[in-house]
Design a protein around this motif. Structure first.
Motif, PDB file in Angstrom:
ATOM      1  N   TRP A   1      -8.443   2.954  -7.457  1.00 37.16           N
ATOM      2  CA  TRP A   1     -10.040   2.382  -8.262  1.00 37.16           C
ATOM      3  C   TRP A   1      -9.638   1.772  -9.220  1.00 37.16           C
ATOM      4  N   ASP A   2     -10.326   0.302  -9.399  1.00 39.80           N
ATOM      5  CA  ASP A   2     -10.104  -0.384 -10.232  1.00 39.80           C
ATOM      6  C   ASP A   2      -9.300  -0.356 -11.714  1.00 39.80           C
ATOM      7  N   PRO A   3      -8.408  -1.128 -12.014  1.00 38.26           N
ATOM      8  CA  PRO A   3      -8.286  -1.035 -13.397  1.00 38.26           C
ATOM      9  C   PRO A   3      -9.339  -1.111 -14.278  1.00 38.26           C
ATOM     10  N   TRP A   4      -9.613  -0.563 -15.779  1.00 39.53           N
ATOM     11  CA  TRP A   4     -10.345  -1.020 -17.084  1.00 39.53           C
ATOM     12  C   TRP A   4      -9.673  -2.807 -17.097  1.00 39.53           C
ATOM     13  N   SER A   5     -11.581  -2.837 -17.547  1.00 34.54           N
ATOM     14  CA  SER A   5     -11.379  -4.803 -17.902  1.00 34.54           C
ATOM     15  C   SER A   5      -9.857  -5.022 -18.816  1.00 34.54           C
ATOM     16  N   GLU A   6      -9.191  -5.561 -19.790  1.00 34.68           N
ATOM     17  CA  GLU A   6      -8.567  -6.033 -20.338  1.00 34.68           C
ATOM     18  C   GLU A   6      -8.784  -5.338 -21.798  1.00 34.68           C
ATOM     19  N   SER A   7     -10.537  -5.877 -22.068  1.00 40.16           N
ATOM     20  CA  SER A   7     -11.108  -5.437 -23.431  1.00 40.16           C
ATOM     21  C   SER A   7     -11.155  -4.389 -23.380  1.00 40.16           C
TER      22      SER A   7
ATOM     23  N   GLN B   1     -20.644   5.858 -12.408  1.00 37.71           N
ATOM     24  CA  GLN B   1     -19.343   4.990 -12.162  1.00 37.71           C
ATOM     25  C   GLN B   1     -18.648   5.394 -10.376  1.00 37.71           C
ATOM     26  N   GLN B   2     -19.739   6.074  -9.769  1.00 37.92           N
ATOM     27  CA  GLN B   2     -19.940   6.431  -8.306  1.00 37.92           C
ATOM     28  C   GLN B   2     -19.863   5.135  -7.858  1.00 37.92           C
ATOM     29  N   TYR B   3     -20.804   4.613  -8.380  1.00 34.40           N
ATOM     30  CA  TYR B   3     -21.025   3.013  -7.495  1.00 34.40           C
ATOM     31  C   TYR B   3     -20.721   1.734  -8.147  1.00 34.40           C
ATOM     32  N   GLY B   4     -21.198   1.875  -9.441  1.00 36.11           N
ATOM     33  CA  GLY B   4     -21.058   0.418 -10.394  1.00 36.11           C
ATOM     34  C   GLY B   4     -22.118   0.371 -10.760  1.00 36.11           C
ATOM     35  N   LEU B   5     -21.796  -0.451 -12.050  1.00 38.61           N
ATOM     36  CA  LEU B   5     -23.700  -1.253 -12.228  1.00 38.61           C
ATOM     37  C   LEU B   5     -23.026  -2.994 -12.939  1.00 38.61           C
ATOM     38  N   ASP B   6     -24.492  -3.447 -13.063  1.00 36.36           N
ATOM     39  CA  ASP B   6     -24.131  -5.229 -12.933  1.00 36.36           C
ATOM     40  C   ASP B   6     -24.808  -5.198 -14.146  1.00 36.36           C
ATOM     41  N   MET B   7     -25.336  -5.236 -15.534  1.00 33.69           N
ATOM     42  CA  MET B   7     -26.422  -5.556 -15.665  1.00 33.69           C
ATOM     43  C   MET B   7     -26.511  -6.279 -17.128  1.00 33.69           C
ATOM     44  N   SER B   8     -27.418  -6.493 -18.083  1.00 35.67           N
ATOM     45  CA  SER B   8     -27.708  -7.578 -19.326  1.00 35.67           C
ATOM     46  C   SER B   8     -28.363  -6.409 -20.255  1.00 35.67           C
ATOM     47  N   VAL B   9     -27.983  -6.344 -21.395  1.00 36.80           N
ATOM     48  CA  VAL B   9     -28.407  -5.765 -22.267  1.00 36.80           C
ATOM     49  C   VAL B   9     -29.365  -6.131 -22.596  1.00 36.80           C
ATOM     50  N   ILE B  10     -30.677  -6.024 -22.813  1.00 40.39           N
ATOM     51  CA  ILE B  10     -32.040  -7.066 -23.059  1.00 40.39           C
ATOM     52  C   ILE B  10     -31.631  -6.660 -24.563  1.00 40.39           C
TER      53      ILE B  10
ATOM     54  N   ARG C   1     -25.413  -9.585 -24.113  1.00 39.03           N
ATOM     55  CA  ARG C   1     -24.145  -8.985 -23.477  1.00 39.03           C
ATOM     56  C   ARG C   1     -24.550  -9.055 -22.221  1.00 39.03           C
ATOM     57  N   ARG C   2     -23.568  -8.363 -21.126  1.00 38.75           N
ATOM     58  CA  ARG C   2     -23.528  -8.380 -20.462  1.00 38.75           C
ATOM     59  C   ARG C   2     -22.715  -6.940 -20.164  1.00 38.75           C
ATOM     60  N   ILE C   3     -23.154  -5.774 -19.062  1.00 34.55           N
ATOM     61  CA  ILE C   3     -22.255  -4.542 -19.032  1.00 34.55           C
ATOM     62  C   ILE C   3     -22.051  -4.685 -17.040  1.00 34.55           C
ATOM     63  N   GLN C   4     -20.872  -4.211 -17.176  1.00 32.75           N
ATOM     64  CA  GLN C   4     -20.020  -4.412 -16.059  1.00 32.75           C
ATOM     65  C   GLN C   4     -19.278  -3.599 -15.698  1.00 32.75           C
ATOM     66  N   ILE C   5     -19.462  -2.168 -14.804  1.00 35.42           N
ATOM     67  CA  ILE C   5     -18.801  -0.977 -14.431  1.00 35.42           C
ATOM     68  C   ILE C   5     -18.972  -1.603 -13.161  1.00 35.42           C
ATOM     69  N   PRO C   6     -17.328  -1.675 -13.069  1.00 32.68           N
ATOM     70  CA  PRO C   6     -16.915  -1.266 -11.087  1.00 32.68           C
ATOM     71  C   PRO C   6     -17.052  -0.152 -10.338  1.00 32.68           C
ATOM     72  N   ALA C   7     -17.445   0.139  -9.167  1.00 32.27           N
ATOM     73  CA  ALA C   7     -17.416   1.319  -8.862  1.00 32.27           C
ATOM     74  C   ALA C   7     -16.497   1.950  -8.888  1.00 32.27           C
ATOM     75  N   ARG C   8     -16.091   3.085  -9.044  1.00 34.76           N
ATOM     76  CA  ARG C   8     -14.845   4.190  -8.687  1.00 34.76           C
ATOM     77  C   ARG C   8     -15.552   5.497  -7.762  1.00 34.76           C
ATOM     78  N   PRO C   9     -15.588   5.021  -6.626  1.00 34.29           N
ATOM     79  CA  PRO C   9     -16.304   6.546  -6.055  1.00 34.29           C
ATOM     80  C   PRO C   9     -15.024   7.876  -6.180  1.00 34.29           C
ATOM     81  N   TYR C  10     -16.108   8.595  -6.406  1.00 33.87           N
ATOM     82  CA  TYR C  10     -14.646  10.105  -7.003  1.00 33.87           C
ATOM     83  C   TYR C  10     -15.545  10.930  -6.148  1.00 33.87           C
ATOM     84  N   LEU C  11     -16.839  11.060  -5.266  1.00 34.74           N
ATOM     85  CA  LEU C  11     -17.696  12.107  -4.047  1.00 34.74           C
ATOM     86  C   LEU C  11     -17.061  10.892  -2.979  1.00 34.74           C
TER      87      LEU C  11
END
Length: 157
Positions: A58-64, A109-118, A122-132
């Motif tokens: 899985w991709d590591p966490w972002s630095e922040s 967590q399974q598929y990832g997420l990339d969205m702007s917060v209305i 801010r932009r939320i980006q979570i890489p896919a970390r398939p566990y299923l």
């Protein structure tokens, strides 16, 4: 939101001839065993392996984000809720088991997420970390479970 994977007898072709000998066997006990095994395999993937079913790490966490974590946190584990939420249910006909989580963030967590917060910049980006899913090793374990189940049923005949 829930998500699931299905493990069915169709994916276990190698044992089809032996299973045919059993006729109209009630497969619910077998599907229950398989579902429980997939839950256990998935929990191990989350708790210690930290790889997808395909073996890719899985991709590591972002630095922040990593700066907000503390000892005891690891990828997909803060409080253990995701791993603890995994469960299996049997299909009504008893010919399959479904494995998944009903947690709201499980799909992200399974598929990832990339969205702007209305309303923010801010932009939320979570890489896919398939566990299923089922790895080659997982499949071998499931085939062995089916093989053992068939052996037990044939001995009972």
């Amino acid at each position: 939101m829930s998500m699931d994977i299905q493990v069915s007898m169709d994916s276990l072709h190698r044992l089809a001839d032996r299973i045919a000998q059993l006729g109209d066997m009630d497969t619910r006990p077998l599907m229950d065993e398989l579902g429980a095994a997939v839950v256990s395999q998935t929990q191990r993937r989350i708790d210690s392996e930290k790889t997808g079913p395909d073996g890719a790490p899985w991709d590591p966490w972002s630095e922040s984000y990593a700066k907000t974590r503390h000892e005891g946190h690891s990828l997909l584990i803060a409080s253990g809720d995701l791993s603890d939420s995994l469960e299996h249910i049997l299909g009504i006909s008893g010919d399959h088991a479904e494995v998944g989580s009903n947690l709201v963030y499980a799909a992200a967590q399974q598929y990832g997420l990339d969205m702007s917060v209305i309303g923010t910049h801010r932009r939320i980006q979570i890489p896919a970390r398939p566990y299923l899913g089922i790895s080659t090793e997982n499949e071998e374990d499931l085939v062995a479970l089916v093989d053992d189940f068939v052996d037990r049923k044939l001995r009972e005949m």
